[in-house]
Design an enzyme around this catalytic site. Structure first.
Site, PDB file in Angstrom:
ATOM      1  N   ARG A   1      31.860  41.843  35.503  1.00  0.00           N
ATOM      2  CA  ARG A   1      32.189  40.449  35.218  1.00  0.00           C
ATOM      3  C   ARG A   1      30.913  39.711  34.801  1.00  0.00           C
ATOM      4  O   ARG A   1      30.118  39.311  35.642  1.00  0.00           O
ATOM      5  CB  ARG A   1      32.812  39.798  36.467  1.00  0.00           C
TER       6      ARG A   1
ATOM      7  N   ARG B   1      33.400  47.082  29.886  1.00  0.00           N
ATOM      8  CA  ARG B   1      34.206  47.751  30.914  1.00  0.00           C
ATOM      9  C   ARG B   1      34.506  49.185  30.514  1.00  0.00           C
ATOM     10  O   ARG B   1      34.677  50.054  31.380  1.00  0.00           O
ATOM     11  CB  ARG B   1      35.494  46.962  31.175  1.00  0.00           C
TER      12      ARG B   1
ATOM     13  N   ARG C   1      31.711  33.485  28.802  1.00  0.00           N
ATOM     14  CA  ARG C   1      32.594  32.832  29.771  1.00  0.00           C
ATOM     15  C   ARG C   1      31.813  32.358  30.987  1.00  0.00           C
ATOM     16  O   ARG C   1      30.978  33.078  31.501  1.00  0.00           O
ATOM     17  CB  ARG C   1      33.703  33.803  30.227  1.00  0.00           C
TER      18      ARG C   1
ATOM     19  N   SER D   1      44.078  43.281  27.601  1.00  0.00           N
ATOM     20  CA  SER D   1      45.205  42.393  27.838  1.00  0.00           C
ATOM     21  C   SER D   1      45.841  42.113  26.489  1.00  0.00           C
ATOM     22  O   SER D   1      45.170  41.641  25.580  1.00  0.00           O
ATOM     23  CB  SER D   1      44.683  41.105  28.474  1.00  0.00           C
TER      24      SER D   1
ATOM     25  N   GLU E   1      41.428  46.111  35.175  1.00  0.00           N
ATOM     26  CA  GLU E   1      41.795  45.594  33.858  1.00  0.00           C
ATOM     27  C   GLU E   1      40.720  45.894  32.807  1.00  0.00           C
ATOM     28  O   GLU E   1      39.530  45.683  33.025  1.00  0.00           O
ATOM     29  CB  GLU E   1      41.993  44.077  33.945  1.00  0.00           C
TER      30      GLU E   1
END
Length: 414
Positions: A276, A390, A261, A351, A348
């Site tokens: 991230r 994560r 990403r 999801s 987070e």
RNA sequence: GGAGACGUGGCCGAGUGGUCGAAGGCGGUUGACUCGAAAUCAACUGAGCGGCUUGCCGUUCCUAGAGUUCGAAUCUCUACGUCUCCGCCA
């Protein structure tokens, strides 16, 4: 993509949905384009019917040895008209399709209305944050001291937001991947897949990343290929452009893949550590099912992701994303947020979304109902099961000891 | 990378530029027969779009795109894919 007829017959609901999503669009544009489209189709099809009839008569006349040239001249003129109308129609349909492709999904009735992430209600909480007799450190301090993460080498080899895992750090990443895949395949009934990590544009249009979010993706030079931002993309598209028998549903896929990403809109956020990254590991779960079962399947999917955290004994809570925070293609999303002691808050880590028929319509994923009824679009769901990098952060921070070492979660001990 | 062959419905497989959404078979559904969906026989069996009298009519689709033609599954070009041989290679 939503059904145009559904949008036009649910104008108020759709307008409310767009407002709650903070998405500005005038639905009258769709209505007038659709009207124009129908008008042209009426004209062109009538001409085509006459042309087909004329061509049949030419064939018959030639067979009978008659002169068909005046008739042929008529049909040729008709052909020019048809071509002009077809071109016009193609333009209108392209414009219409372009609007539909950039319009977000409808919202489930159970998706709360809200502005941003502060309005996401907590659905449930599992576990209690551990008590520390010392000040818990952030994962980057612990990991660098142990020599299991090297942030400078990541930058040297690539760029900022790339990290090198070394030694037991790399090994725990691998252990987490294997643990998650084994859980989902052996206990939860998913089929393990290893897909391509690059896909062509049409595949990304199918799941909704394109055409709207190209700036979030890495594109391969001189090829119609992009690095996948999540395994959701190849997994969901595995059944694109097919009509499945209802008996084949539900389909459960899981895959480990790296995800790529650009993080274009995230400048300055989570700049330190592994939180991230431009490249990160994720185990993904994807489901294809009927509309009747998709919300039950979402609950199960979410609990499958939760079980990973429970077995790792990591405290977390589940939030129901509100209309202002939910993703473009999702009708309802649960986020799993794991406790990070150094930040003293939940972050987070998964999801889980029900996209209803939004993706299925884009990719032509349909099924034939067992009762012999009309072919229908399937529902698609996806969820992280879970984000591996994560999880590594969460393990390091929640299992840290005062001497700077890390305990190993029981579930990961061979 | 070089040379050649090929791409037809859920699957296999016919198809001479006109009546081809496409023979035939397999598979599937329904009915008959039967203790029994085992066998046999019969009928039916693609999707999208538009219209209205909601059951029909029209239109489009034979890998994709462009072209030739009154008319294209059929002819031409391009792309993509598959197979065979050669080369290279983890």
């Amino acid at each position: 993509m939503l059904d145009l007829r559904w949008i036009l017959s649910h104008r108020e609901e759709m307008e409310a949905c767009l407002k709650n999503r903070h998405h500005d669009f005038d639905l009258n544009i769709l209505a007038s384009l659709d009207e124009e489209r129908r008008k042209i189709i009426g004209q062109t099809e009538e001409l085509k019917a006459r042309r087909n009839e004329g061509s049949r008569r030419v064939g018959a006349a030639k067979k009978a040895g008659e002169d068909a040239s005046p008739l042929m001249e008529d049909i040729r003129r008709m052909g020019d008209e048809i071509k002009a109308l077809d071109d016009k129609l193609a333009k209108v349909e392209e414009t219409l399709h372009g609007h539909l492709m950039t319009l977000p999904n409808r919202l489930s009735e159970t998706t709360p209305v809200g502005n941003d992430e502060n309005d996401n209600p907590v659905v449930r909480t599992w576990g209690t944050p551990g008590e520390f007799s010392f000040e818990p450190k952030p994962h980057w301090d612990i990991a660098e001291a142990l020599g299991i993460m090297d942030f400078e080498k990541g930058v040297m080899l690539a760029q900022s937001r790339f990290t090198v895992l070394k030694g037991l750090g790399a090994r725990m990443e691998r252990a987490l991947i294997a643990f998650m895949l084994d859980l989902h395949t052996k206990k939860h009934g998913y089929t393990e897949v290893e897909p391509p990590f690059m896909v062509r544009s049409a595949i990304l249009e199918g799941t909704g990343q394109l055409p709207k979010f190209a700036e979030d993706l890495y594109k391969i030079e001189n090829e119609d290929l992009w690095l996948i931002p999540t395994a959701e993309v190849p997994l969901t598209n595995l059944q694109r452009e097919t009509i499945l028998d209802e008996s084949a549903l539900p389909i459960y896929y899981t895959a480990y893949t790296p995800c790529f990403r650009r993080e274009a809109g995230s400048a300055g956020r989570d700049v330190r550590g592994l939180m991230r990254q431009h490249q990160f590991d994720k185990v993904e779960m994807v489901k294809i099912c009927t509309p009747e079962t998709s919300y039950d399947e979402l609950e199960k999917l979410t609990s499958n992701a939760e079980e990973v955290l429970q077995l790792l004994e990591l405290p977390y809570h589940v939030v129901n994303l509100c209309s202002g925070d939910i993703g473009f293609g999702s009708a309802k999303t649960y986020d799993l947020e794991v406790w990070l002691p150094s930040q003293k808050r939940y972050r987070e880590i998964s999801s889980c979304s029900n996209c209803e028929d939004f993706q299925a319509r884009r990719m032509g994923l349909r099924y034939r109902p067992a009762d012999g009824g009309k072919v229908r679009f399937a529902h698609t769901l996806n969820g992280s099961g879970i984000a591996v990098g994560r999880t590594l952060i969460a393990v390091i921070e929640n299992y840290q000891r005062e001497d700077g070492s890390i305990a190993i979660p029981r579930a990961l001990v061979p």
